[in-house]
Design a protein around this motif. Structure first.
Motif, PDB file in Angstrom:
ATOM      1  N   GLU A 557       0.832  -1.208   0.000  1.00 22.23           N
ATOM      2  CA  GLU A 557       0.000   0.000   0.000  1.00 22.23           C
ATOM      3  C   GLU A 557       0.862   1.252   0.000  1.00 22.23           C
ATOM      4  OE1 GLU A 557      -3.682   1.938   2.585  1.00 22.23           O
ATOM      5  OE2 GLU A 557      -2.642   0.148   3.293  1.00 22.23           O
ATOM      6  N   GLU A 558       1.963   1.223   0.772  1.00 13.86           N
ATOM      7  CA  GLU A 558       2.850   2.384   0.820  1.00 13.86           C
ATOM      8  C   GLU A 558       3.554   2.601  -0.516  1.00 13.86           C
ATOM      9  OE1 GLU A 558       4.091   2.527   5.540  1.00 13.86           O
ATOM     10  OE2 GLU A 558       5.151   1.186   4.180  1.00 13.86           O
ATOM     11  N   MET A 559       3.954   1.518  -1.181  1.00 15.33           N
ATOM     12  CA  MET A 559       4.588   1.667  -2.502  1.00 15.33           C
ATOM     13  C   MET A 559       3.590   2.190  -3.538  1.00 15.33           C
ATOM     14  SD  MET A 559       7.332  -1.441  -2.904  1.00 15.33           S
ATOM     15  CE  MET A 559       6.225  -2.770  -2.457  1.00 15.33           C
ATOM     16  N   GLU A 560       2.329   1.771  -3.390  1.00 14.19           N
ATOM     17  CA  GLU A 560       1.308   2.286  -4.295  1.00 14.19           C
ATOM     18  C   GLU A 560       1.159   3.799  -4.133  1.00 14.19           C
ATOM     19  OE1 GLU A 560      -3.012   0.744  -5.552  1.00 14.19           O
ATOM     20  OE2 GLU A 560      -2.978   1.616  -3.542  1.00 14.19           O
ATOM     21  N   ILE A 561       1.228   4.260  -2.856  1.00 13.50           N
ATOM     22  CA  ILE A 561       1.149   5.700  -2.603  1.00 13.50           C
ATOM     23  C   ILE A 561       2.322   6.416  -3.264  1.00 13.50           C
ATOM     24  CG2 ILE A 561       1.309   7.448  -0.788  1.00 13.50           C
ATOM     25  CD1 ILE A 561      -0.211   5.457   1.030  1.00 13.50           C
ATOM     26  N   GLN A 562       3.540   5.832  -3.146  1.00 19.04           N
ATOM     27  CA  GLN A 562       4.709   6.439  -3.772  1.00 19.04           C
ATOM     28  C   GLN A 562       4.540   6.559  -5.287  1.00 19.04           C
ATOM     29  OE1 GLN A 562       8.657   5.016  -2.463  1.00 19.04           O
ATOM     30  NE2 GLN A 562       7.550   3.707  -1.013  1.00 19.04           N
ATOM     31  N   ILE A 563       4.042   5.488  -5.881  1.00 18.50           N
ATOM     32  CA  ILE A 563       3.860   5.479  -7.342  1.00 18.50           C
ATOM     33  C   ILE A 563       2.856   6.556  -7.754  1.00 18.50           C
ATOM     34  CG2 ILE A 563       2.978   4.133  -9.284  1.00 18.50           C
ATOM     35  CD1 ILE A 563       4.100   1.620  -7.815  1.00 18.50           C
ATOM     36  N   ILE A 564       1.735   6.636  -7.045  1.00 17.74           N
ATOM     37  CA  ILE A 564       0.711   7.634  -7.370  1.00 17.74           C
ATOM     38  C   ILE A 564       1.297   9.040  -7.278  1.00 17.74           C
ATOM     39  CG2 ILE A 564      -1.431   8.703  -6.545  1.00 17.74           C
ATOM     40  CD1 ILE A 564      -2.402   5.885  -5.820  1.00 17.74           C
ATOM     41  N   GLN A 565       2.035   9.295  -6.184  1.00 16.32           N
ATOM     42  CA  GLN A 565       2.625  10.619  -6.008  1.00 16.32           C
ATOM     43  C   GLN A 565       3.635  10.941  -7.107  1.00 16.32           C
ATOM     44  OE1 GLN A 565       4.175  10.233  -2.056  1.00 16.32           O
ATOM     45  NE2 GLN A 565       2.291  10.927  -1.076  1.00 16.32           N
ATOM     46  N   THR A 576      -6.276  13.465 -14.566  1.00 17.32           N
ATOM     47  CA  THR A 576      -6.748  12.711 -15.740  1.00 17.32           C
ATOM     48  C   THR A 576      -5.593  11.986 -16.413  1.00 17.32           C
ATOM     49  OG1 THR A 576      -8.556  14.279 -16.091  1.00 17.32           O
ATOM     50  CG2 THR A 576      -7.921  12.889 -17.962  1.00 17.32           C
ATOM     51  N   ARG A 577      -4.486  12.692 -16.679  1.00 17.36           N
ATOM     52  CA  ARG A 577      -3.341  12.064 -17.336  1.00 17.36           C
ATOM     53  C   ARG A 577      -2.695  11.027 -16.414  1.00 17.36           C
ATOM     54  NH1 ARG A 577      -1.786  17.400 -18.746  1.00 17.36           N
ATOM     55  NH2 ARG A 577       0.151  17.160 -17.566  1.00 17.36           N
ATOM     56  N   ALA A 578      -2.642  11.335 -15.111  1.00 16.77           N
ATOM     57  CA  ALA A 578      -2.052  10.378 -14.171  1.00 16.77           C
ATOM     58  C   ALA A 578      -2.851   9.084 -14.158  1.00 16.77           C
ATOM     59  CB  ALA A 578      -1.995  10.987 -12.772  1.00 16.77           C
ATOM     60  N   ALA A 579      -4.178   9.180 -14.167  1.00 14.36           N
ATOM     61  CA  ALA A 579      -5.021   7.980 -14.179  1.00 14.36           C
ATOM     62  C   ALA A 579      -4.793   7.173 -15.446  1.00 14.36           C
ATOM     63  CB  ALA A 579      -6.496   8.388 -14.054  1.00 14.36           C
ATOM     64  N   GLN A 580      -4.636   7.866 -16.578  1.00 17.48           N
ATOM     65  CA  GLN A 580      -4.392   7.157 -17.835  1.00 17.48           C
ATOM     66  C   GLN A 580      -3.066   6.407 -17.787  1.00 17.48           C
ATOM     67  OE1 GLN A 580      -4.751  10.509 -20.449  1.00 17.48           O
ATOM     68  NE2 GLN A 580      -6.891  10.090 -20.942  1.00 17.48           N
ATOM     69  N   ARG A 581      -2.021   7.033 -17.242  1.00 18.59           N
ATOM     70  CA  ARG A 581      -0.724   6.351 -17.146  1.00 18.59           C
ATOM     71  C   ARG A 581      -0.764   5.166 -16.195  1.00 18.59           C
ATOM     72  NH1 ARG A 581       4.421  10.015 -16.167  1.00 18.59           N
ATOM     73  NH2 ARG A 581       5.206   7.924 -15.736  1.00 18.59           N
ATOM     74  N   LEU A 582      -1.536   5.306 -15.116  1.00 22.22           N
ATOM     75  CA  LEU A 582      -1.615   4.225 -14.118  1.00 22.22           C
ATOM     76  C   LEU A 582      -2.552   3.104 -14.549  1.00 22.22           C
ATOM     77  CD1 LEU A 582      -1.763   6.507 -10.955  1.00 22.22           C
ATOM     78  CD2 LEU A 582       0.111   4.952 -11.544  1.00 22.22           C
ATOM     79  N   GLY A 583      -3.310   3.331 -15.630  1.00 27.75           N
ATOM     80  CA  GLY A 583      -4.212   2.296 -16.124  1.00 27.75           C
ATOM     81  C   GLY A 583      -5.468   2.153 -15.286  1.00 27.75           C
ATOM     82  N   ILE A 584      -5.880   3.228 -14.603  1.00 28.26           N
ATOM     83  CA  ILE A 584      -7.107   3.202 -13.811  1.00 28.26           C
ATOM     84  C   ILE A 584      -7.965   4.389 -14.230  1.00 28.26           C
ATOM     85  CG2 ILE A 584      -6.053   2.049 -11.814  1.00 28.26           C
ATOM     86  CD1 ILE A 584      -5.712   4.733 -10.487  1.00 28.26           C
ATOM     87  N   ASN A 585      -9.259   4.340 -13.873  1.00 27.78           N
ATOM     88  CA  ASN A 585     -10.091   5.487 -14.219  1.00 27.78           C
ATOM     89  C   ASN A 585      -9.930   6.590 -13.172  1.00 27.78           C
ATOM     90  OD1 ASN A 585     -11.932   4.944 -12.021  1.00 27.78           O
ATOM     91  ND2 ASN A 585     -12.926   3.386 -13.303  1.00 27.78           N
ATOM     92  N   ARG A 586     -10.426   7.757 -13.503  1.00 22.10           N
ATOM     93  CA  ARG A 586     -10.177   8.923 -12.662  1.00 22.10           C
ATOM     94  C   ARG A 586     -10.850   8.793 -11.299  1.00 22.10           C
ATOM     95  NH1 ARG A 586     -11.313  14.232 -11.522  1.00 22.10           N
ATOM     96  NH2 ARG A 586      -9.627  15.731 -11.871  1.00 22.10           N
ATOM     97  N   SER A 587     -12.030   8.174 -11.250  1.00 25.47           N
ATOM     98  CA  SER A 587     -12.725   8.022  -9.967  1.00 25.47           C
ATOM     99  C   SER A 587     -11.952   7.110  -9.023  1.00 25.47           C
ATOM    100  CB  SER A 587     -14.149   7.488 -10.195  1.00 25.47           C
ATOM    101  OG  SER A 587     -14.106   6.232 -10.838  1.00 25.47           O
ATOM    102  N   THR A 588     -11.322   6.060  -9.583  1.00 29.75           N
ATOM    103  CA  THR A 588     -10.501   5.177  -8.739  1.00 29.75           C
ATOM    104  C   THR A 588      -9.304   5.938  -8.184  1.00 29.75           C
ATOM    105  OG1 THR A 588     -11.160   3.255 -10.044  1.00 29.75           O
ATOM    106  CG2 THR A 588      -9.159   3.041  -8.713  1.00 29.75           C
TER     107      THR A 588
END
Length: 606
Positions: A557-565, A576-588
């Motif tokens: 979970e902590e590594m996921e936070i690092q990746i998102i940041q 919007t662009r970050a969600a596209q790069r991460l392969g998830i939708n914007r609401s997620t």
């Protein structure tokens, strides 16, 4: 070449005279028919359909015909000779006389009556329906004789009055023939030019629509049918551009992303001296924007040109390092040359690029930001093609993360920039040492040398820590607005501790950290005690090398936070662009960010 003309005579004598004189004119192929007013209009409309190229008529009939057909109309004038002839007949008449007719008759008649000292009432009418009313009024005044055109004479006879027709003489008809041939030659030349221009417009790959006012369409070329003019986004953009173009009196443009393509829309105010407000809309497809996914790689901003003194006002701080960067950027904004902006993540490279664009002569054109690591090879081909000959060439192309441009594209880009032709303004930014990339063969040396002519290095936050005194209040205000807080400042001891950190994420990291502190604080000031855990995480983050890698010692979970940041920073905090790069939708992504705010505030790690 003989002119195919139709003569429309309001009275029989004029018909015979026109036919007689036409026989003597080798350039005139004239057929004459008799008809007055609406009857003459019907004849003219039929003649136009039959291919006649010129109409010759007289008085009110000629005026009505001119409004009803698109071929030229030559009018037989009521000359001074014609007027003198009829008034000479009345010079010994002892009763009262009235001249009733359209302005083409009454203007000249009034002058001649004054010159001859004749007592004649002159009445001007604008429409045939007014004639009978005016004659009835004059009849009640005791006037028995009226002078005028065919419509006046017919109305007079109907009311029991004497009507004298102003007939046209030979000289007036011959003048009309010459005028008709002159107008026909001019009309033919204009028609050939119009045909040429129409052919150009019909073959133009751009869609072209001309509006009369804001909504009425006067013209559209065939290419306009290929554009979704009825799409709400396009309709709205066109309306806004038309209004802005009319308000400012200059061309306004916008690059509009749609679901499957991009459209460059330009509104051009037209000055055709007609007094009517007209605007031409040019629509041009953007070939590099061919899929909805790619808009995560390409961001289009529609800007307004600004003086260089105000374009850089968004940069907060008074440090020497920042002032030096701003002064260099202001100079570069004056030159239409490529600029290489280098700096660590979070130093504001895109903000500087946008300011350079707005302060440049291209400031009113689109600013197109492209993530170099996001485009596929074939999409690079489309982008470069559009930069050479498409709508992009008028604006500024900002290539961020340029170290990720494919090697083949680097060579093409170098050749394109070296050419210095009619293309876009190029702004390029990197977050790595480009010199090292050149030495290890990962970046084209020629392109590197071209970019080095105008290099703008941005200082990291650790070299301009005095600016934190200005930045922190600004970020607190943004946090207050976002979270409904009323914080008025930060304790000075805490500010000093923040200044001692190295800030590998620079201004973006500081912004996220202050936002996390705002979220966690409940008082009027952000204090050391309630934000101790945030500060500890910041210290741990600062202890890692600049140009951080992920911390693999934490939980999933902590590594996921690092990746998102990390992705958010690289995408300029664009979710919007970050969600596209991460392969998830914007609401997620939004839900995950809420968890980050609740459990591990942004800018902090375990």
């Amino acid at each position: 070449m003989r002119v195919k003309a139709i003569g429309i005579a309001p009275y029989a004598g004029l018909k015979r005279l026109m036919e007689e004189l036409a026989k003597e004119d080798p350039e005139m192929d004239l057929v004459v028919e008799q008809g007055d007013l609406e009857e003459g209009v019907d004849i003219a409309r039929r003649a136009e359909k039959e291919g006649y190229e010129l109409v010759i008529s007289r008085g009110g009939t000629a005026s009505l015909i001119r409004e009803a057909v698109s071929i030229p109309v030559a009018e037989i004038p009521v000359s001074g000779y014609d007027m003198l002839r009829v008034l000479t007949l009345l010079k010994d008449y002892r009763g009262e006389v009235a001249i009733v007719g359209f302005p083409n008759i009454t203007r000249g008649a009034a002058v001649i009556c004054d010159l001859l000292n004749l007592s004649v009432h002159t009445v001007t009418v604008r429409k045939p329906s007014e004639v009978e009313e005016q004659l009835e009024s004059r009849r009640r005044q005791g006037i028995q004789v009226v002078v005028g055109d065919v419509v006046t004479v017919k109305a007079a006879e109907k009311l029991g009055m004497h009507g004298l027709l102003i007939t046209s003489g030979r000289e007036a008809v011959l003048d009309a023939f010459e005028e008709g041939k002159r107008v026909y030659r001019l009309f033919s030349r204009l028609r050939r030019e119009a045909s040429l221009y129409r052919n150009i417009l019909d073959r133009d790959r751009r869609g072209i629509v001309v509006f009369g006012g804001k909504e009425r369409i006067l013209f559209r070329n065939p290419a306009a049918a290929r554009f979704p003019l009825s799409a709400p986004a396009v309709e709205r953009a066109i309306q806004e551009l038309v209004e802005e173009s009319l308000r400012r009196g200059q061309t306004e443009s916008r690059l509009l992303p749609l679901e499957e393509s991009g459209v460059q829309i330009a509104a051009v105010p037209l000055d055709d001296r007609s007094g009517e407000t007209r605007v031409a809309i040019h629509l041009e497809k953007c070939r590099f924007a061919v899929s909805p996914e790619k808009w995560g790689c390409v961001e289009i901003r529609h800007t307004r040109s600004e003086p260089k003194e105000t374009a850089f006002h968004r940069f907060v701080g008074k440090s020497g390092a920042l002032r030096e960067a701003i002064q260099s950027a202001q100079k570069y904004s004056e030159w239409d040359v490529p600029v290489w902006i280098s700096g660590e993540e979070g130093t504001g490279k895109e903000m500087f690029a946008l300011a350079i664009h707005q302060a440049s002569p291209r400031g009113d054109q689109p600013f197109i930001a492209v993530d170099s690591g996001c485009l596929k090879p074939e999409e690079w081909n489309e982008l470069i093609a559009d930069a050479v000959a498409g709508s992009v060439r008028r604006g500024t192309l900002y290539l961020k993360n340029a170290e990720q441009i494919p090697a083949k594209v680097q060579k093409r880009l170098g050749a394109l920039i070296a050419d210095e032709g009619d293309g876009p303004r190029w702004l390029i930014s990197t977050a790595v040492d480009l010199g090292k990339e050149v030495r290890r063969g990962a970046f084209d040396r020629k392109l590197y040398q071209l970019l080095g002519r105008a290099h703008l290095p941005l200082p990291p936050l650790r070299e301009r820590k005095e600016d934190m005194d200005d930045l922190i209040p600004l970020f607190i205000a943004e946090g207050n607005s976002k979270y409904g807080k009323s914080i008025v400042g930060m304790e000075s001891e805490l500010i000093e501790e923040l200044k001692r950190l190295t800030w590998p994420g620079n201004i973006e990291e500081l912004k996220r950290a202050v936002e996390a502190m705002v979220l966690k604080s409940d008082g009027h000031y952000i204090g050391r005690r309630e934000t101790a855990d945030i500060l500890e995480r910041l210290k741990q983050e600062a202890s890692r090398p600049v140009g951080r890698e992920l911390d693999w010692t934490g939980t999933l979970e902590e590594m996921e936070i690092q990746i998102i940041q990390r992705v958010l920073v690289e995408e300029g905090m664009n979710q919007t662009r970050a969600a596209q790069r991460l392969g998830i939708n914007r609401s997620t992504l939004w839900r995950k960010l809420q968890n980050v705010h609740r459990e591990t505030p942004p800018g902090n790690k375990r």
